[in-house]
Write a protein that holds these residues in place. Structure first.
Motif, PDB file in Angstrom:
ATOM      1  N   ASN A   1       0.853  -1.192   0.000  1.00 59.30           N
ATOM      2  CA  ASN A   1       0.000   0.000   0.000  1.00 59.30           C
ATOM      3  C   ASN A   1       0.892   1.247   0.000  1.00 59.30           C
ATOM      4  O   ASN A   1       1.609   1.506   0.968  1.00 59.30           O
ATOM      5  N   PRO A   2       0.875   2.049  -1.075  1.00 59.61           N
ATOM      6  CA  PRO A   2       1.804   3.189  -1.159  1.00 59.61           C
ATOM      7  C   PRO A   2       1.532   4.280  -0.119  1.00 59.61           C
ATOM      8  O   PRO A   2       2.460   5.019   0.232  1.00 59.61           O
ATOM      9  N   ASP A   3       0.315   4.360   0.375  1.00 59.48           N
ATOM     10  CA  ASP A   3       0.008   5.372   1.382  1.00 59.48           C
ATOM     11  C   ASP A   3       0.462   4.912   2.757  1.00 59.48           C
ATOM     12  O   ASP A   3       1.076   5.673   3.521  1.00 59.48           O
ATOM     13  N   ALA A   4       0.210   3.650   3.084  1.00 58.82           N
ATOM     14  CA  ALA A   4       0.557   3.130   4.416  1.00 58.82           C
ATOM     15  C   ALA A   4       2.012   2.678   4.495  1.00 58.82           C
ATOM     16  O   ALA A   4       2.648   2.811   5.552  1.00 58.82           O
ATOM     17  N   ASN A   5       2.549   2.135   3.406  1.00 61.12           N
ATOM     18  CA  ASN A   5       3.919   1.607   3.402  1.00 61.12           C
ATOM     19  C   ASN A   5       4.687   2.130   2.184  1.00 61.12           C
ATOM     20  O   ASN A   5       4.965   1.385   1.237  1.00 61.12           O
ATOM     21  N   PRO A   6       5.021   3.407   2.191  1.00 61.97           N
ATOM     22  CA  PRO A   6       5.652   4.004   0.997  1.00 61.97           C
ATOM     23  C   PRO A   6       6.984   3.379   0.604  1.00 61.97           C
ATOM     24  O   PRO A   6       7.276   3.251  -0.593  1.00 61.97           O
ATOM     25  N   ASP A   7       7.815   2.967   1.584  1.00 63.27           N
ATOM     26  CA  ASP A   7       9.115   2.383   1.233  1.00 63.27           C
ATOM     27  C   ASP A   7       8.946   1.050   0.522  1.00 63.27           C
ATOM     28  O   ASP A   7       9.594   0.786  -0.509  1.00 63.27           O
ATOM     29  N   ALA A   8       8.088   0.208   1.081  1.00 67.52           N
ATOM     30  CA  ALA A   8       7.846  -1.094   0.453  1.00 67.52           C
ATOM     31  C   ALA A   8       7.213  -0.913  -0.923  1.00 67.52           C
ATOM     32  O   ALA A   8       7.549  -1.641  -1.877  1.00 67.52           O
ATOM     33  N   ALA A   9       6.322   0.073  -1.043  1.00 67.05           N
ATOM     34  CA  ALA A   9       5.674   0.319  -2.330  1.00 67.05           C
ATOM     35  C   ALA A   9       6.683   0.816  -3.361  1.00 67.05           C
ATOM     36  O   ALA A   9       6.611   0.447  -4.545  1.00 67.05           O
ATOM     37  N   THR A  10       7.623   1.640  -2.920  1.00 67.60           N
ATOM     38  CA  THR A  10       8.644   2.149  -3.847  1.00 67.60           C
ATOM     39  C   THR A  10       9.537   1.027  -4.343  1.00 67.60           C
ATOM     40  O   THR A  10       9.853   0.925  -5.541  1.00 67.60           O
ATOM     41  N   ASN A  11       9.967   0.151  -3.441  1.00 68.13           N
ATOM     42  CA  ASN A  11      10.796  -0.983  -3.840  1.00 68.13           C
ATOM     43  C   ASN A  11      10.045  -1.898  -4.805  1.00 68.13           C
ATOM     44  O   ASN A  11      10.612  -2.391  -5.798  1.00 68.13           O
ATOM     45  N   ARG A  12       8.776  -2.093  -4.508  1.00 70.70           N
ATOM     46  CA  ARG A  12       7.970  -2.951  -5.373  1.00 70.70           C
ATOM     47  C   ARG A  12       7.778  -2.296  -6.746  1.00 70.70           C
ATOM     48  O   ARG A  12       7.810  -2.971  -7.780  1.00 70.70           O
ATOM     49  N   ARG A  13       7.576  -0.997  -6.762  1.00 64.54           N
ATOM     50  CA  ARG A  13       7.463  -0.268  -8.028  1.00 64.54           C
ATOM     51  C   ARG A  13       8.702  -0.469  -8.894  1.00 64.54           C
ATOM     52  O   ARG A  13       8.609  -0.701 -10.110  1.00 64.54           O
ATOM     53  N   ASN A  14       9.862  -0.431  -8.246  1.00 69.66           N
ATOM     54  CA  ASN A  14      11.114  -0.572  -8.983  1.00 69.66           C
ATOM     55  C   ASN A  14      11.265  -1.972  -9.577  1.00 69.66           C
ATOM     56  O   ASN A  14      11.829  -2.149 -10.655  1.00 69.66           O
ATOM     57  N   VAL A  15      10.730  -2.969  -8.864  1.00 70.69           N
ATOM     58  CA  VAL A  15      10.740  -4.328  -9.403  1.00 70.69           C
ATOM     59  C   VAL A  15       9.890  -4.387 -10.674  1.00 70.69           C
ATOM     60  O   VAL A  15      10.256  -5.015 -11.672  1.00 70.69           O
ATOM     61  N   VAL A  16       8.736  -3.718 -10.630  1.00 70.79           N
ATOM     62  CA  VAL A  16       7.855  -3.682 -11.797  1.00 70.79           C
ATOM     63  C   VAL A  16       8.570  -3.017 -12.980  1.00 70.79           C
ATOM     64  O   VAL A  16       8.514  -3.497 -14.122  1.00 70.79           O
ATOM     65  N   LEU A  17       9.264  -1.921 -12.709  1.00 68.52           N
ATOM     66  CA  LEU A  17       9.978  -1.216 -13.770  1.00 68.52           C
ATOM     67  C   LEU A  17      11.057  -2.108 -14.398  1.00 68.52           C
ATOM     68  O   LEU A  17      11.245  -2.124 -15.627  1.00 68.52           O
ATOM     69  N   ASP A  18      11.761  -2.858 -13.566  1.00 67.40           N
ATOM     70  CA  ASP A  18      12.776  -3.783 -14.080  1.00 67.40           C
ATOM     71  C   ASP A  18      12.122  -4.854 -14.946  1.00 67.40           C
ATOM     72  O   ASP A  18      12.662  -5.240 -16.001  1.00 67.40           O
ATOM     73  N   ARG A  19      10.977  -5.371 -14.511  1.00 67.16           N
ATOM     74  CA  ARG A  19      10.270  -6.393 -15.292  1.00 67.16           C
ATOM     75  C   ARG A  19       9.842  -5.827 -16.647  1.00 67.16           C
ATOM     76  O   ARG A  19       9.891  -6.514 -17.669  1.00 67.16           O
TER      77      ARG A  19
END
Length: 786
Positions: A228-246
């Protein structure tokens, strides 16, 4: 060709999974279950219905502006073309990179998922098609058992999804599947579907998502809470970066573009969901609309079913509310009765269009909320009945006098019908609609009324209680009650006006019954429309997006009273602006109105109308009007020793109507009907003081005659001496005094029955006596007050 090959590969993969399941050792019941599933696979149903998933319903005013959104799940369906291409790429890259090549099953992922499922892990390995199938099964479940079956941790569930996925791939295109998936998936924080997620996290449509934003949303669907980018911004950012790599790995974007996007900050613009009536600017009207749907069996077999339909079918509910009129009403109510006034008084107003019954405004001086103990907050809609989220009603005071006027005109009385109306009097002999005789009624004028001789015009101008008490007696209490009911007036608690508990109400004409402002406004709208009564209407149409149909809500109207009667009442109520109780409440165009102040200043009302808009205002105390009357009250910095209908409700009505009618054409009322103004109008029943006329009961059976005399307010004394008469034996031969004689209430009328010896009976009259005459020795009438 590639898709066909993919489907064949998918079948091969499925065979591999089933073989693996069969090869597993029969530890406990797992092996047996797997074998049973594999054996029955070909016999499983393959057709899966894919109805639109639950989505939010929207309530609109008559200009198409949003009033409120109602939903169980915050979802707004959009077509694939309305989703940014980068969003489509991001979800495919992260969830199913071979989506466009396979036939519904990811070979390696499915095999791995089957093995993990047996160890209790149901996540991972599913294609987008399979995930879509699972979500459809979950969303379409209508029972707890179906919900559990759709979510169970078992290979049986996986195989069911595989079977359905193959079927889905055969009858739906890849674009259709992807559109369905992006509309049904959960993105966290209460946002279902990509459109709602885009609006919630970034305050924009899915069509306008940037690369970074699309990658952020695509990263949430596997674990919506964790990412959840609002509740867990750091985890959401890391996950976003994984998506970008994919995405870069799958050649959807360049590596350079991915790296640049990964360096950007997570920029959110979170908007809280607006679910239900509480966030609405028109919360009480919104609540009324919800009640109208949930309580109407037209929209479902039971209230539970109707509530679910409202919250899941994505309805477009178009209403009759006029935004400008609503704002005018709310501004006026808030100005004169502030929401958080320390006296805890409440003001409520309703506007209705005559001839259609369409509700144009519904306002009250409270914030909408569940905490009744919080100053200025309530969930009770004081404008309407208890059955529609309102209260049990409030006494409406002299606004009810209009119904007595209507009953009198309907009986042929003219405007010149007059009574000596002193400051105090007692009315005797009224009967309820069951024929029960009511106790004597002492009635007095209010401080704002003058006593003396009054007719309909002056009695209405001055709101003279003793005049209307006598007019009601003259017309008949039951006739006045029935007239009110013809106009749609009813108690807010659903009880009858003439119920066994109250046995009728002497003071009905003075508004001693508890009603809602909606009821009074609609009755006055009937006068404005020339006698056509319409059911109050808040909804004009409902479009059911799931069913693909629009339900048109027609106006329910019928002629309730004669046009001349309605026009006559309108004429009389116009006179109140000419030195009457509504003087000073003019709105710059023809209007008719009546004030209402109940006994003991329990509540105050103002009801009025133009030919094209009717409005009613109520002011009182919801804690109990009798216990907390409108005395020694401070509202908006103004102190009132006592609030009357014209002191606070009147200005609310005036200020509202001045603005609400700005866009309406100015219309004149019809002229007063000649039959009420001419000398031929029936004004015979116009006794002085508290007198009534002896009814003509000659020729009627004894019981009927006695009842008629008592209904007229007299005591009947039946003589034991029968007299010669042409009337049939046992019927009334004569009365003393004669019919038409004016007598005070409670006076005795002597009744003489026929002995049947007159001409009508075939006999001769007794010697020395004229048939039908009263013995000279009989005493004169007695009793009553003059």
């Amino acid at each position: 060709m590639l898709q066909k090959i993919g489907q064949l590969v998918g079948v091969a993969a499925l065979a591999g999974v089933l073989v693996a399941a069969l090869a597993l050792p029969a530890v406990g019941g797992v092996g047996i279950t797997a074998r049973n599933v594999a054996t029955n696979f070909l016999n499983m149903p393959s057709e899966l219905e894919t109805p639109p998933p639950p989505q939010r319903s929207v309530i609109y005013d008559n200009d198409g502006d949003v009033i409120a959104e109602i939903y169980d799940k915050n979802r707004e369906l959009v077509e694939l073309d309305s989703m940014a291409p980068v969003m489509q790429d991001a979800i495919v890259a992260m969830e199913d990179s071979s989506f466009y090549e396979h036939g519904g099953i990811d070979i390696s992922g499915t095999f791995r998922a089957a093995l993990r499922t047996l160890s209790g892990d149901t996540e991972g390995g599913s294609s987008i098609t399979q995930q879509y199938v699972k979500n459809v099964l979950v969303e379409s479940a209508t029972s707890q058992a179906e919900q559990e079956e759709a979510r169970e941790t078992s290979i049986a569930r996986k195989v069911r999804e595989l079977r359905y996925a193959l079927s889905i791939e055969q009858r739906m295109s890849k674009k259709e599947i992807l559109e369905g998936y992006l509309n049904i998936a959960y993105f966290g924080d209460g946002a279902y579907g990509v459109e709602s997620a885009a609006k919630h996290f970034f305050d924009k449509s899915a069509s306008d998502l940037s690369l970074e934003e699309a990658a952020t949303l695509a990263g949430t669907v596997r674990y919506p809470y964790l990412y959840n980018p609002d509740a867990n911004p750091d985890a959401a950012t890391n996950r976003r970066n994984v998506v970008l790599d994919r995405m870069a790995k799958n050649d959807m974007i360049s590596s350079e573009k991915a790296e640049k996007a990964k360096q950007t900050e997570l920029e959110l613009d979170v908007t809280e969901p607006s679910n239900g009536c509480m966030p609405s600017d028109q919360p009480f009207f919104c609540d009324y609309v919800v009640q109208e749907i949930e309580k109407n069996d037209r929209f479902g077999e039971n209230e539970t079913e109707r509530a679910r339909w409202l919250r899941t079918a994505g309805l477009e509910i178009h209403t009759t509310l006029d935004g400008d009129m609503q704002q005018a009403a709310q501004d006026a109510v808030d100005e004169w009765v502030p929401r958080k006034n320390e006296s805890k008084k409440v003001g409520a107003e309703i506007l209705i269009e005559p001839g259609t019954g369409e509700i144009r405004a519904m306002a009250q001086s409270r914030d909408y909320g569940p905490d009744e103990g919080k100053l200025g907050q309530t969930s009770v809609n004081f404008a309407t009945d208890a059955s529609r989220g309102g209260s049990n009603g409030f006494q409406a005071g002299s606004t009810f006098k209009a119904f007595t006027l209507a009953a009198a005109l309907d009986k042929g009385k003219g405007f010149s019908t007059s009574f000596d109306s002193p400051g105090r009097t007692t009315v005797n002999g009224q009967r309820n609609c069951e024929g029960g005789k009511l106790a004597p009624w002492p009635v007095k004028n209010s401080s704002e009324s003058d006593g003396g001789q009054h007719d309909m015009i002056s009695g209405t101008q001055g709101s003279v209680n003793t005049y209307f008490a006598q007019l009601q007696k003259d017309v008949g209490l039951c006739n006045v009650i029935k007239m009110a009911e013809k106009l749609g007036v009813h108690r807010a608690d659903g009880q009858s006006f003439d119920n066994p508990q109250t046995q009728g109400n002497n003071s009905f004409t003075l508004g001693s019954e508890e009603v809602s402002p909606l009821t009074v406004a609609n009755a006055y709208a009937t006068f404005a429309s020339g006698g056509t009564r319409c059911e109050p209407q808040a909804i004009s149409s409902i479009t059911d997006q799931q069913a693909g149909e629009t339900i048109k809500i027609d106006n329910e109207c019928e002629r309730a009273i004669d046009k001349d009667v309605a026009d006559g009442v309108s004429h009389l109520l116009q006179q109140t602006f000419d030195g009457g109780t509504t003087d000073g409440m003019e709105i710059g165009r023809p209007a008719a109105a009546k004030t209402g102040t109940t006994d003991g200043a329990a509540s105050a009302w103002f009801a009025g109308f133009t030919p094209n808009l009717a409005g009613t205002v109520f002011v009182g105390d919801p804690r109990g009007p009798q216990q907390y009357p409108l005395r020694d009250v401070t509202l908006g910095g103004e102190h009132y020793n006592q609030i009357y209908g014209a002191t606070v409700p009147g200005p609310i009505w005036r200020d509202t109507m001045e603005k609400a009618t700005e866009e309406l054409p100015e219309e004149d009322f019809p002229p007063a009907p000649d039959k009420f103004t001419s000398a031929s109008a029936d004004n015979q029943a116009s006794p002085t003081s508290n007198e009534g006329s002896v009814p003509d009961v000659v020729g009627r059976p004894e019981e009927d005659a006695v009842t008629a005399l008592e209904e007229a307010g007299f005591e009947a004394n039946v003589s034991g001496t029968r007299i010669s008469s042409s009337e049939e034996e046992g019927t009334v031969a004569a009365v003393n005094p004669d019919p038409g004689t004016g007598l005070p209430d409670g006076a005795t009328v002597n009744v003489f029955l026929s002995d049947g010896s007159g001409d009508a009976a075939g006999g001769d009259p007794q010697p020395g006596r004229t048939p039908g005459t009263v013995p000279a020795e009989f005493p004169p009438p007695r009793g009553g007050n003059r």
